[in-house]
Each structure stands twice: as structure tokens, then as C-alpha cells.
Design an enzyme around this catalytic site. Sequence first.
Site, PDB file in Angstrom:
ATOM      1  N   ASP A  16       0.822  -1.220   0.000  1.00  0.00           N
ATOM      2  CA  ASP A  16       0.000   0.000   0.000  1.00  0.00           C
ATOM      3  C   ASP A  16       0.851   1.264   0.000  1.00  0.00           C
ATOM      4  O   ASP A  16       0.709   2.111  -0.874  1.00  0.00           O
ATOM      5  CB  ASP A  16      -0.942   0.034   1.214  1.00  0.00           C
ATOM      6  N   ARG A  58       1.127   5.625  17.271  1.00  0.00           N
ATOM      7  CA  ARG A  58       0.643   6.508  16.200  1.00  0.00           C
ATOM      8  C   ARG A  58       0.884   7.986  16.449  1.00  0.00           C
ATOM      9  O   ARG A  58       1.385   8.698  15.573  1.00  0.00           O
ATOM     10  CB  ARG A  58      -0.844   6.245  15.920  1.00  0.00           C
ATOM     11  N   ASP A  63      -6.376   3.868  13.292  1.00  0.00           N
ATOM     12  CA  ASP A  63      -5.085   4.526  13.086  1.00  0.00           C
ATOM     13  C   ASP A  63      -5.191   5.820  12.287  1.00  0.00           C
ATOM     14  O   ASP A  63      -4.485   6.784  12.557  1.00  0.00           O
ATOM     15  CB  ASP A  63      -4.096   3.562  12.423  1.00  0.00           C
ATOM     16  N   SER A  94      -3.349  -9.252   8.997  1.00  0.00           N
ATOM     17  CA  SER A  94      -2.820  -7.900   9.092  1.00  0.00           C
ATOM     18  C   SER A  94      -2.140  -7.818  10.453  1.00  0.00           C
ATOM     19  O   SER A  94      -2.756  -8.092  11.486  1.00  0.00           O
ATOM     20  CB  SER A  94      -3.953  -6.884   8.996  1.00  0.00           C
TER      21      SER A  94
HETATM   22  N1  ARG Z   1      -6.838  -2.755  17.203  1.00  0.00           N
HETATM   23  C1  ARG Z   1      -5.588  -2.147  17.489  1.00  0.00           C
HETATM   24  C2  ARG Z   1      -5.724  -0.667  17.656  1.00  0.00           C
HETATM   25  O1  ARG Z   1      -6.647  -0.098  17.162  1.00  0.00           O
HETATM   26  C3  ARG Z   1      -4.508  -2.508  16.499  1.00  0.00           C
HETATM   27  C4  ARG Z   1      -4.723  -1.977  15.110  1.00  0.00           C
HETATM   28  C5  ARG Z   1      -3.790  -2.541  14.075  1.00  0.00           C
HETATM   29  N2  ARG Z   1      -3.925  -3.966  14.012  1.00  0.00           N
HETATM   30  C6  ARG Z   1      -3.405  -4.770  13.063  1.00  0.00           C
HETATM   31  N3  ARG Z   1      -3.518  -6.046  13.251  1.00  0.00           N
HETATM   32  N4  ARG Z   1      -2.824  -4.315  12.006  1.00  0.00           N
HETATM   33  O2  ARG Z   1      -4.890  -0.051  18.277  1.00  0.00           O
END
Ligand code: ARG
Length: 388
Positions: free
Chosen positions: A13, A92, A121, A173
Site C-alpha cells: 500500500d 501513532r 489509526d 494484518s
Molecule cells: N486494534 C488495534 C488498535 O486499534 C490494532 C490496530 C492494528 N492492528 C493490526 N492487526 N494491524 O490499536
Amino acid sequence: MKKVILAYSGGLDTSCIIPWLKDRDYDPIAFIADVGQGSDFGKIKKKALQSGASKVYCLNLQKEFIQNYVFPALKAGALYENKYVLACALSRPLIAKHQVLIAKKENADAIAHGCTGKGNDQVRFEVTARLMNPKIQILAPVRNWEFKTREQEMDYAKLKKVPVDVTKKSPYSIDINIYGRAIECGVLEDPWNEPPEDIYNMTLDPTKAPNKPTYVEIDFVRGIPKKVNGKTLSELELVKQLNQMGGKNAVGRMDMIENRLVGIKSREIYENPAGEILHKALNDLESLVIDRESMNFKRMISQKYSELTYNGLWETPLKSQLDAYLEKLHERSTGCIRLKLYKGTCQVVGRKSKFSRYQEKMATYGEGDVFDQSLAEGFIKLWGTPYL
Ligand code: ARG
């Protein structure tokens, strides 16, 4: 051409975003944040340039991450929906902050990220960036670009000479940093499915963990962990060591359905060995050194802090006010906690502190009791009086 700072991971991506932005007259500068994901950064840098980035920044943010994000959240006892240590959520605002700083240095008006429109995110990146620079332009190509399938995206990558990984894409993911891992998608999307063993890589399966428990002692100073088994460690070393000890004993796995900010429920599996150990340890130290009212009050703070973090509101006035409160709360949180790690369990088995409020002479049922039991009768009468 307008410069844009892209938060770059090296995946398909964010790699496709580079030529996509160039097609729209942007000059993309790639920013790789090393938060301990353990990638081959040399390779990722090269890939960014091959994909058409005009420049690459790669910053090691691990120490800042632990010091200014992970430990404050630990002091807050922040566990989202009482479970998630927020490893991804905490990284983040840190990445967004540096993205904006690079934008300033490069005189760029825009930043870009590769988040989808369904997750948390995007909110965390964008709210943080705007709070740091309200004028910054934010681009989120994945949210609205023309590719509907991965195949279309692959075709575009080939057309634009973006190096494409030939290894089969993982069905999951995964987000990784020094504090933990999050895994979703694939068979995990059915909440009834037990997570397959191969999704884990920081923690052993409990049935494969050693038959003998591992004991570990952690020393805290004002709510910050400083020593492991008597040895002073840097914040990074400390987290790494606890991840190892916990992981070896199958500690730190979490399977949860969580409420995303955008309104959907999602199923996520987490691995956070150090996080689980540290939260349990500090929580126990608090029960030794902090008075009853303060402890009860802190529970509300923990919940609020976890929500602010999860919901992208890290750089807000309330979050920093709560940090000031937590500084004060933890004035006495200095002491040592002893834990037993064994086949997936992590139990506190001992605690001590020079600021302990536990008084054996008051608590004892044995000799040396100084608690005046004759006071109880009057106390109970008055206690119940309002309800007569
Ligand atoms: N659910 C978690 C959050 O919102 C992780 C998000 C990313 N998860 C992932 N498997 N890529 O902080």
C-alpha cells in the site's frame, strides 16, 4: 511540485502511494519510523527510493516511544476495555509527531499515510498531525483511491516499477513494535475460531512453556520500572527482557473483541508479554502504597486515559492534565514486585516498599495486634445510621 511526507512501512500500500502521489504532482518523501518492528530498514529505504520517493528519512524512535508513550500509559494503568495495553495506539501519535516535524524541516505542506478508512489509526495520525499543525494538508490515498482489489493494486505496482514482494502475502494484518504485536484478519474474523498457533511469534504456547516457573523481580521508582532482578536497565532493555521472559512462559496473549472508534466491533489478537507483566506489577505496587480513596479514584483515570489513547486524543489538554495527576499519584510508587511466570500465567507473589501503607501490626490475627477492636462497635453504629 508540492512536497509530502509519507509515513512509509515498505508494504504494498504505502509503496503504491508513492507513484500515486507523483501522478498527482506531489513530490513524496518517505518517512520510516523505527518503533522496534524489527524490519530490514536498509531494504525498506531502498524500496522507497525504487518506488520513486525523492528522499528517505529513517528515525529510530524506540526510546522515545517507551519513555514518553508506553511508560506514561503504564502509570495510568491504561488498558482499553480492560484488556488491551494499547501498543499500536500509542505508537501513532509519536509517528505523526515526527512526520509533522519532518514536514516543517522540509518545508512541506502535506503529509500522507496508508491507513484504510475503517480503522482507528487514521484518526490517531490525523488528529495528532492537525493538533501539531492545524494548517497541514493530510492525504489518505488508500481511503479513496481507484483500486478495488489487491490484483488491481499489483498491476499498478508493476506498471509503476514498484518492487513487488513475490512471497505469498500473509492472510493476516499485523502491527508490530517493541511493546507488542496485534494480529487480525483471515480466519480470525470469525470470532468463534480459535486463533491458530502460527499467528504468534513473541509468545510460546502454554503447553510448550517450561515446566518450572520463572520468578522475576521488578523495581519501580515513582511508577517507572527501573530494575529487573536487581539490575538497572535502560527502558528499552527492560521492555525487551520482560518480553523475552514473558514470551518464553507463554505470558501476554490476549484474544478480544473490541469497539473501534469508527463504530464497528473487530476481533484482534495481541501479544504483549512485557505489557502484561508491567501492568500487573505496578497495579500491585499501588495496592501496597496508595490509600483507598486515591486507588478508587484512579480507576476512572485509567479508563479515561485508555479511551483518550485509543481514540486518537493523545495530544489533548486532558491527557496532559492526567499526566500531571499521575505524577502526583505515583509519588510513593517506589518498591519491588516479585512475580511468577508459569505456563501462560503471570502472578504477583511478593511485594515490598519503603512507602508501604500495609501495617502488619494492624492486620495481624497473631501476636502484637494493635488494632483496637472495641472501637468497631461505635463505628458500625454510626456507619449504618444514615439508612435507619
Ligand atoms: N486494534 C488495534 C488498535 O486499534 C490494532 C490496530 C492494528 N492492528 C493490526 N492487526 N494491524 O490499536
